[in-house]
Design an enzyme around this catalytic site. Structure first.
Site, short mmCIF file in Angstrom:
data_model
loop_
_atom_site.label_atom_id
_atom_site.label_comp_id
_atom_site.label_asym_id
_atom_site.label_seq_id
_atom_site.Cartn_x
_atom_site.Cartn_y
_atom_site.Cartn_z
N CYS A 157 -4.63 -2.38 5.97
CA CYS A 157 -4.42 -1.04 5.45
C CYS A 157 -5.61 -0.56 4.63
O CYS A 157 -5.98 -1.17 3.62
CB CYS A 157 -3.16 -1.05 4.57
N CYS B 53 0.83 -1.20 0.00
CA CYS B 53 0.00 0.00 0.00
C CYS B 53 0.87 1.26 0.00
O CYS B 53 0.59 2.22 -0.72
CB CYS B 53 -0.94 -0.01 1.19
#
Length: 376
Positions: A196, A100
């Site tokens: 995330c 991410c």
């Protein structure tokens, strides 16, 4: 229309990004905020995206900053989540926070900031950047209990040269105090946890939406069936929770731990004792490594390593292989080194880079250990 600001702060709606913006503003930096929408809520849990958006707007208003909005949910799905699912389906345990950061926060966010006319981006990560000669370096944060360089090891010179980490020299408790003193609405907000950008939810139920469960046997390395599992990809090496193994005849009433997975045969292997020999390895092999400087320090070198977040430094020797992967031999035996997770290498406070763990020399559950010699 481009804005005449020098730095765009990634405003997540949390206290860390709020104080990052506060520090830059108080230092006289020309800044604006940007809120990223990275997950299209599927109704499967507490996503909190709308609450976070409102908090980001409220903090920006309190600080007198303009704020922008971008939807990266498509990019997140293609660049992070599809890989996340593929790794679990293969029986590995991925680390979506690392991907991410590389694919969203320091790629699409950076591109968006430049489209807005900014030179730098800033985030609330606990890490530091400095420059040694012509090289930008990623350093651990002052607050080692919050240091996030582990999740940032895939960054390179282009990203670090355009990134600021205003919290790198602060302790977490000081960040909270600064937020309270500035009367920021996020001062007492709980830190986010979970996957995330996806948030907190029942992980097994969430994963089952994308990877249909297939029950199978739980076996000891000797092949004895001791229970049933709902799907091997729900478990990771060293895990104790969720096995639901009751008393098993012939075994002590001790906790069971995951020591192996055979995805092809849909078998989960377990053993008793957190220090089971099936969990230990001394050497690992990785996928192609990423080096923050653009190249490794040498073909062979000694340094320290982490194979999981917040692990104490582990002394090791690294050999760089011809295909760009590394072989790492640790000075001490390591517990539950897990394929799919990240190996991150350090030279003191400096993060050198890292790689995805591919394999280790831990015993293979499909090839049991030789029997112990009888005692006399």
């Amino acid at each position: 229309m481009a804005v005449s600001v020098r730095t765009i702060v990634g405003m997540s709606g949390g206290v860390d990004s709020s104080v990052a913006a506060l520090r830059l503003r108080d230092a006289g930096e020309s800044i604006a905020g940007l809120f990223m929408q990275n997950w299209a809520d599927d109704g499967s849990g507490d996503c909190r995206a709308e609450d976070d958006r409102r908090d980001a707007v409220a903090v920006s208003g309190r600080l007198g900053l303009p704020i922008h909005f971008r939807d990266f949910s498509g990019e997140y799905w293609a660049g992070v989540f599809e890989h996340f699912l593929a790794e679990y389906a293969a029986g590995r345990t991925p680390n979506p926070d690392v991907l991410c950061n590389r694919e969203i926060k320091f790629k699409h966010f950076l591109d968006a900031a430049r489209e807005l006319g900014a030179e730098f981006i800033a985030t609330g990560h606990y890490a530091r950047v400095d420059k040694a000669g012509a090289e930008f370096r990623l350093l651990r944060a002052l607050d080692r209990s919050k240091d996030q360089s582990y999740f940032l090891h895939q960054l390179g010179q282009a990203q670090l040269s355009a990134t600021r980490f205003p919290l790198g020299d602060l302790l977490k408790r000081d960040v909270r105090e600064m937020a309270r003193a500035a009367q920021l609405p996020t001062a007492a907000k709980k830190d986010s946890t979970g996957i995330c950008f996806i948030g907190e939810r029942d992980f097994r139920e969430f994963l089952a939406r994308y990877l249909p469960a297939r029950e199978g046997e739980i076996r000891t390395p000797a092949g004895q069936v001791v229970g049933r599992h709902p799907g091997v990809f729900y478990f990771t090496l060293g895990q104790r929770e969720g096995l639901n193994i009751g008393g098993v005849r012939g075994f002590e009433p001790a906790p069971w731990y995951v020591v192996g997975k055979d995805v092809a045969s849909n078998v989960l292997y377990v053993d008793q004792g957190s220090d089971s020999p099936w969990l230990h390895s001394q050497t690992l092999w990785s996928e192609a490594a990423h080096w923050i400087a653009g190249q490794p320090p040498a073909a062979r070198f000694v340094c320290s390593a982490q194979t999981r977040y917040r692990q104490p430094d582990q002394d090791c020797e690294v050999s760089v292989r011809e295909d760009g992967s590394v072989e790492v031999r640790f000075a001490q035996s390591q517990r539950a080194v897990t394929p799919g997770q990240s190996l991150v290498l350090y030279d003191g406070e400096v993060c050198l880079g890292g790689a995805v763990i591919a394999a280790t020399d831990a015993p293979d559950c499909a090839a049991p250990l030789p029997p112990k010699e009888p005692t006399t």
